[in-house]
Design a protein around this motif. Structure first.
Motif, PDB file in Angstrom:
ATOM      1  N   LEU A 141      11.006  10.909   3.507  1.00  0.00           N
ATOM      2  CA  LEU A 141      11.806  10.952   4.966  1.00  0.00           C
ATOM      3  C   LEU A 141      11.736  12.176   5.772  1.00  0.00           C
ATOM      4  N   ARG A 142      11.458  12.139   7.129  1.00  0.00           N
ATOM      5  CA  ARG A 142      11.683  13.071   7.870  1.00  0.00           C
ATOM      6  C   ARG A 142      13.029  13.212   8.333  1.00  0.00           C
TER       7      ARG A 142
ATOM      8  N   ARG B  10       0.922  -1.145  -0.089  1.00  0.00           N
ATOM      9  CA  ARG B  10       0.120   0.044   0.112  1.00  0.00           C
ATOM     10  C   ARG B  10       0.993   1.331  -0.050  1.00  0.00           C
ATOM     11  N   PHE B  11       2.045   1.087   0.781  1.00  0.00           N
ATOM     12  CA  PHE B  11       2.769   2.528   0.976  1.00  0.00           C
ATOM     13  C   PHE B  11       3.426   2.447  -0.476  1.00  0.00           C
ATOM     14  N   VAL B  12       4.084   1.540  -1.024  1.00  0.00           N
ATOM     15  CA  VAL B  12       4.588   1.705  -2.524  1.00  0.00           C
ATOM     16  C   VAL B  12       3.748   2.077  -3.380  1.00  0.00           C
TER      17      VAL B  12
ATOM     18  N   ALA C 264      13.296   1.105   6.579  1.00  0.00           N
ATOM     19  CA  ALA C 264      13.254   1.853   7.750  1.00  0.00           C
ATOM     20  C   ALA C 264      11.915   2.566   8.000  1.00  0.00           C
ATOM     21  N   MET C 265      11.368   3.087   7.130  1.00  0.00           N
ATOM     22  CA  MET C 265      10.258   3.864   7.417  1.00  0.00           C
ATOM     23  C   MET C 265       8.918   2.836   7.899  1.00  0.00           C
TER      24      MET C 265
ATOM     25  N   LEU D  31       9.461   8.245  10.943  1.00  0.00           N
ATOM     26  CA  LEU D  31      10.218   8.816   9.817  1.00  0.00           C
ATOM     27  C   LEU D  31       9.393   9.079   8.611  1.00  0.00           C
ATOM     28  N   ILE D  32       8.204   8.790   8.487  1.00  0.00           N
ATOM     29  CA  ILE D  32       7.667   9.165   7.549  1.00  0.00           C
ATOM     30  C   ILE D  32       6.724  10.340   7.451  1.00  0.00           C
ATOM     31  N   ALA D  33       7.256  11.384   6.476  1.00  0.00           N
ATOM     32  CA  ALA D  33       6.721  12.741   6.498  1.00  0.00           C
ATOM     33  C   ALA D  33       5.322  12.779   6.052  1.00  0.00           C
ATOM     34  N   CYS D  34       4.332  13.404   6.883  1.00  0.00           N
ATOM     35  CA  CYS D  34       3.059  13.571   6.546  1.00  0.00           C
ATOM     36  C   CYS D  34       2.708  15.133   6.695  1.00  0.00           C
ATOM     37  N   PRO D  35       1.273  15.157   6.420  1.00  0.00           N
ATOM     38  CA  PRO D  35       0.188  14.186   5.953  1.00  0.00           C
ATOM     39  C   PRO D  35       0.182  13.793   4.709  1.00  0.00           C
ATOM     40  N   ILE D  36      -0.001  12.548   4.325  1.00  0.00           N
ATOM     41  CA  ILE D  36      -0.334  12.139   3.209  1.00  0.00           C
ATOM     42  C   ILE D  36      -1.897  12.014   2.924  1.00  0.00           C
TER      43      ILE D  36
END
Length: 144
Positions: free
Chosen positions: A57-58, A41-43, A82-83, A89-94
């Motif tokens: 990446l944050r 889903r993330f990919v 890693a995320m 570590l995931i930048a948001c919001p998506i």
């Protein structure tokens, strides 16, 4: 259906959620810091955003440096691993809507994804106006 991958500790994420709600929609909220989405889903989200993996990446997070993620030899798969292990570590919001998927930074970027107009004036938490009393987007250049 609108989905927001949300971090309630982030002002940008809270503003984006408020803008979604200001359009009359109630999104599905996925608390990103509690659990990352499944890898496939993330990919798919990343592919649909048409962003390099590294852009999600944050980099200001202490784990970024501790895990050596700034190393140019780090593959996309290593960054994804890693995320997914450390969703902080995931930048948001998506935000995902029928109009597309975006990393919503700054928060008003979400306006480009919303199928419905804003229902009321809106200002960010910091007081910056985004929507005027006529339901129009405020042009920041006119404020400076």
């Amino acid at each position: 259906m609108i989905t927001i991958f949300h971090d309630p500790e982030s002002a940008t994420s809270r503003d984006a959620l408020a803008l979604i709600r200001n359009s009359g929609a109630e999104p599905r909220i996925v608390l990103l810091r509690q659990a990352a989405p499944p890898r496939d889903r993330f990919v798919d989200l990343i592919r649909r955003m048409d962003l390099p993996v590294r852009n999600l990446l944050r980099i200001e997070h202490p784990l970024y440096e501790a895990l050596g993620l700034g190393d140019s030899d780090c593959s996309d798969n290593s960054l994804l691993d890693a995320m997914l292990r450390h969703p902080e570590l995931i930048a948001c919001p998506i935000v995902e809507t029928p109009l597309g998927v975006r990393l919503v930074r700054p928060a008003e970027v979400v306006l480009n994804l919303l199928p419905n107009a804003q229902a009321a004036p809106f200002a960010k938490e910091n007081g910056q106006p985004v929507i005027d009393d006529q339901g129009r987007r405020v042009d920041r250049s006119s404020l400076e």
